[in-house]
Enzyme design. Sequence first.
Site, PDB file in Angstrom:
ATOM      1  N   ARG A  56       1.087  -1.415  -0.215  1.00  0.00           N
ATOM      2  CA  ARG A  56      -0.062   0.105   0.258  1.00  0.00           C
ATOM      3  C   ARG A  56       0.850   1.337  -0.523  1.00  0.00           C
ATOM      4  NH1 ARG A  56      -1.829  -2.661  -1.816  1.00  0.00           N
ATOM      5  NH2 ARG A  56      -4.612  -4.067  -1.642  1.00  0.00           N
ATOM      6  N   GLN A  86     -15.835  11.228  11.012  1.00  0.00           N
ATOM      7  CA  GLN A  86     -15.712  12.672  11.020  1.00  0.00           C
ATOM      8  C   GLN A  86     -14.729  13.011  11.723  1.00  0.00           C
ATOM      9  OE1 GLN A  86     -19.414  14.212  11.212  1.00  0.00           O
ATOM     10  NE2 GLN A  86     -19.053  15.497   9.619  1.00  0.00           N
ATOM     11  N   HIS A 113     -11.160  14.773  10.585  1.00  0.00           N
ATOM     12  CA  HIS A 113     -10.916  16.219   9.825  1.00  0.00           C
ATOM     13  C   HIS A 113      -9.366  16.741  10.879  1.00  0.00           C
ATOM     14  CE1 HIS A 113     -14.653  16.391   9.078  1.00  0.00           C
ATOM     15  NE2 HIS A 113     -14.480  17.648   8.497  1.00  0.00           N
ATOM     16  N   TYR A 125     -12.447  -6.874   6.352  1.00  0.00           N
ATOM     17  CA  TYR A 125     -11.145  -7.816   6.010  1.00  0.00           C
ATOM     18  C   TYR A 125     -11.301  -9.520   7.460  1.00  0.00           C
ATOM     19  CZ  TYR A 125      -8.595  -5.809   2.398  1.00  0.00           C
ATOM     20  OH  TYR A 125      -7.987  -5.337   1.126  1.00  0.00           O
ATOM     21  N   LEU A 180     -12.672  11.682  -2.036  1.00  0.00           N
ATOM     22  CA  LEU A 180     -13.188  10.074  -0.990  1.00  0.00           C
ATOM     23  C   LEU A 180     -13.371   9.960  -0.001  1.00  0.00           C
ATOM     24  CD1 LEU A 180     -11.405   6.933  -2.138  1.00  0.00           C
ATOM     25  CD2 LEU A 180     -11.777   7.888   0.224  1.00  0.00           C
ATOM     26  N   TYR A 181     -12.892  10.991   0.711  1.00  0.00           N
ATOM     27  CA  TYR A 181     -13.519  10.662   2.232  1.00  0.00           C
ATOM     28  C   TYR A 181     -14.729  11.503   2.176  1.00  0.00           C
ATOM     29  CZ  TYR A 181     -11.233   7.854   5.773  1.00  0.00           C
ATOM     30  OH  TYR A 181     -10.987   7.243   7.194  1.00  0.00           O
ATOM     31  N   HIS A 190     -20.890  11.614   3.438  1.00  0.00           N
ATOM     32  CA  HIS A 190     -22.099  11.624   4.289  1.00  0.00           C
ATOM     33  C   HIS A 190     -23.200  10.634   4.270  1.00  0.00           C
ATOM     34  CE1 HIS A 190     -19.502  15.427   4.039  1.00  0.00           C
ATOM     35  NE2 HIS A 190     -20.296  15.781   4.730  1.00  0.00           N
ATOM     36  N   GLY A 210      -8.444   4.590  -1.801  1.00  0.00           N
ATOM     37  CA  GLY A 210      -8.402   5.030   0.205  1.00  0.00           C
ATOM     38  C   GLY A 210      -7.684   3.895   0.214  1.00  0.00           C
ATOM     39  N   SER A 212      -5.210   5.410   2.957  1.00  0.00           N
ATOM     40  CA  SER A 212      -5.113   5.802   4.001  1.00  0.00           C
ATOM     41  C   SER A 212      -3.966   4.419   5.307  1.00  0.00           C
ATOM     42  CB  SER A 212      -5.858   4.269   4.374  1.00  0.00           C
ATOM     43  OG  SER A 212      -6.094   4.406   6.183  1.00  0.00           O
TER      44      SER A 212
HETATM   45  C1  FL2 Z   1      -6.275  -2.016  -0.085  1.00  0.00           C
HETATM   46  O1  FL2 Z   1      -6.843  -3.023   2.166  1.00  0.00           O
HETATM   47  C2  FL2 Z   1      -5.904  -2.091   2.078  1.00  0.00           C
HETATM   48  O2  FL2 Z   1      -5.085  -2.184   2.722  1.00  0.00           O
HETATM   49  C3  FL2 Z   1      -7.002  -2.641   3.733  1.00  0.00           C
HETATM   50  C4  FL2 Z   1      -6.010  -3.347   5.402  1.00  0.00           C
HETATM   51  C5  FL2 Z   1      -7.641  -1.153   3.660  1.00  0.00           C
HETATM   52  C6  FL2 Z   1      -7.055   0.073   4.151  1.00  0.00           C
HETATM   53  C7  FL2 Z   1      -7.795   1.185   4.699  1.00  0.00           C
HETATM   54  C8  FL2 Z   1      -8.613   1.251   4.120  1.00  0.00           C
HETATM   55  C9  FL2 Z   1      -9.324   2.820   3.924  1.00  0.00           C
HETATM   56  C10 FL2 Z   1     -10.036   2.995   2.717  1.00  0.00           C
HETATM   57  C11 FL2 Z   1     -10.742   4.624   2.685  1.00  0.00           C
HETATM   58  C12 FL2 Z   1     -10.961   5.568   3.603  1.00  0.00           C
HETATM   59  C13 FL2 Z   1      -9.959   4.731   5.057  1.00  0.00           C
HETATM   60  C14 FL2 Z   1      -9.518   3.682   5.218  1.00  0.00           C
HETATM   61  C15 FL2 Z   1      -9.674  -0.039   3.322  1.00  0.00           C
HETATM   62  F1  FL2 Z   1     -11.182   0.348   3.280  1.00  0.00           F
HETATM   63  C16 FL2 Z   1      -8.666  -1.511   3.267  1.00  0.00           C
END
Ligand code: FL2
Length: 553
Positions: free
Chosen positions: A89, A172, A176, A326, A355-356, A359, A495, A499
């Site tokens: 990632r 939220q 922020h 997961y 993306l975040y 709402h 995302g 993330s």
């Molecule tokens: C790609 O998937 C991953 O790596 C897993 C761990 C994973 C990690 C983060 C997100 C995630 C996606 C959108 C906003 C916040 C978190 C998610 F939805 C899945």
Amino acid sequence: YDPCCAYPCENQGICLSEANRNYTCDCTGTGYYGSNCEIPTWSTMIKTKLKPDPEWLHTFLTSNSWLWAILNRIPFIHKRLMTYVYLSRGDMVDSPPTYESDHSYITLNAYFNESYYARTLPPVPEHCPTPMGVKGPKEYPDVDELIKKVFMRREFIPEPHDTNVLFQYYAQHFTHQFFRTDYKKGPQLTKGTGGVDVSNIYGLTEQDRRALRSGVDGKLRTQKINGEDFPPYLKDVPGISMDYPPHIPIPENGKFALGHPFFALLPGLFAYATIWVREHNRVCDELVKLHPSWDDERIYHTARLIIVGEVIKITIEDYVQHLSQYKLKLTFEPELTHGTRFQYHNRIHAEFNHLYHWHPLIPDSLNVSGTDYAIMDMAYSTAPVFKHGLDEFIHAMVNSRAGALTNRNHAQVLYPVLKKVLENGRELRFQGVNAYRRRFGMVPFTSFEDMTGETELAAILEELYGDIDAVEYYVGLLAERPGPSITPLTMVNIGGPWSVKGLLANPICSPRYWKPSTFGGEEGFNIIKTASLEKLFCLNMKGSCEGISFKVP
Ligand SMILES: COC(=O)[C@@H](C)c1ccc(-c2ccccc2)c(F)c1
């Protein structure tokens, strides 16, 4: 027009327009060659064959519970899997950042001007035939028509995995701290620092942070209301500014000084702010016992480092675990990145911010101990928290369903917020959702039905956009068919990298920080390693913390 408007370069090749409508593709480092970077090298061919298909992998990760129950318990396998999640990632996020929103080509500003949100894909070049380059209509579809047909809630669609309002407010409150768009200057700019800096709890500037401190034992300022600790009133904290709108009359004992100017807006955010202030002060009490000779300054800074650790631990192991659905147990083990290619710095991307915008998770109303509060009843009001008590309000959030993160599930009252998001996406010239699917190794949607998984909305989107490659980023994210996670699949797969990178690139995860002494010794280190959502609430609620989780019981 500029031949690069047609995006002729595949596999992340960079397009350079030349004289007389010619172009070249720079395939450096893509693993492909040829005039459009379309021919894979041998090693790419092998890698592509070995790489699991993202759709298949996602299904595998969210099913076969019995198999995962075994794999999660075999440490050397589980650690290999978590290392793969962190590094794969992390690799997908360009670091140092390559683009910002004011140029469709690489600039030094993308790295050195930190008041920009970074961009993963550059904006669509100016003066192209259509907003998306060459595909789709010459003008964006009418934004009001788009909102009415694709986004407005007809009737509340509950989140199918029983996600509750406690989850929605966690999202939220947490986001922020790093989504701090500088609205006065423009949606491409941020006042944020680039990551999990817990500025939503402590304040964004040194001045704000100083104002919120008690000056004793490292603690944050609090006051007793009905025998419980709460943040201070705004009137008692000079120098802090909160975003209270001038037109809404709020009594002085309804305005609080919080870490983020926006947190006065909703009681759910106020509840989280209160819980985190209490947690910080609780950690200070622990540290004072362990280090009676330490002064206010050292207790404060050490407690803040511990709180950052708790936030990351809870976000991975409770929040992302629920969000992703997961079956692989997600763990916070920064030592797995030590000695690898992983880099500990992060920048927030404008596309991550868009993306975040979740709402649709917001329900039409919230029932607290028998009283129904519509969204607007709760705006800029902490009354529900004090009328029923913080504990009651928290239990109400736990027991209330959030909305499904899908199309046609935005509450009517959020129309102006949604309109702003869509208009900002156009001002920032985001490429289409298919461009982002390609960028993150996914197969682009082949048709409108392929995207929505049904025919009615597909027909509406076809009429609005004409070409699947012309579907706008945010529109495509929410128009996508529901998947096994809380968010549709594209949101997970793009995302996820932003993330995971944002969480693991935190300085506390780096080798020089990630050791007991940073956190006041083994005991402080253990506060991080044993943190959980349930513990956070159970240690800081007055009464019962029965059933605290991100699912409606
Ligand atoms: C790609 O998937 C991953 O790596 C897993 C761990 C994973 C990690 C983060 C997100 C995630 C996606 C959108 C906003 C916040 C978190 C998610 F939805 C899945």
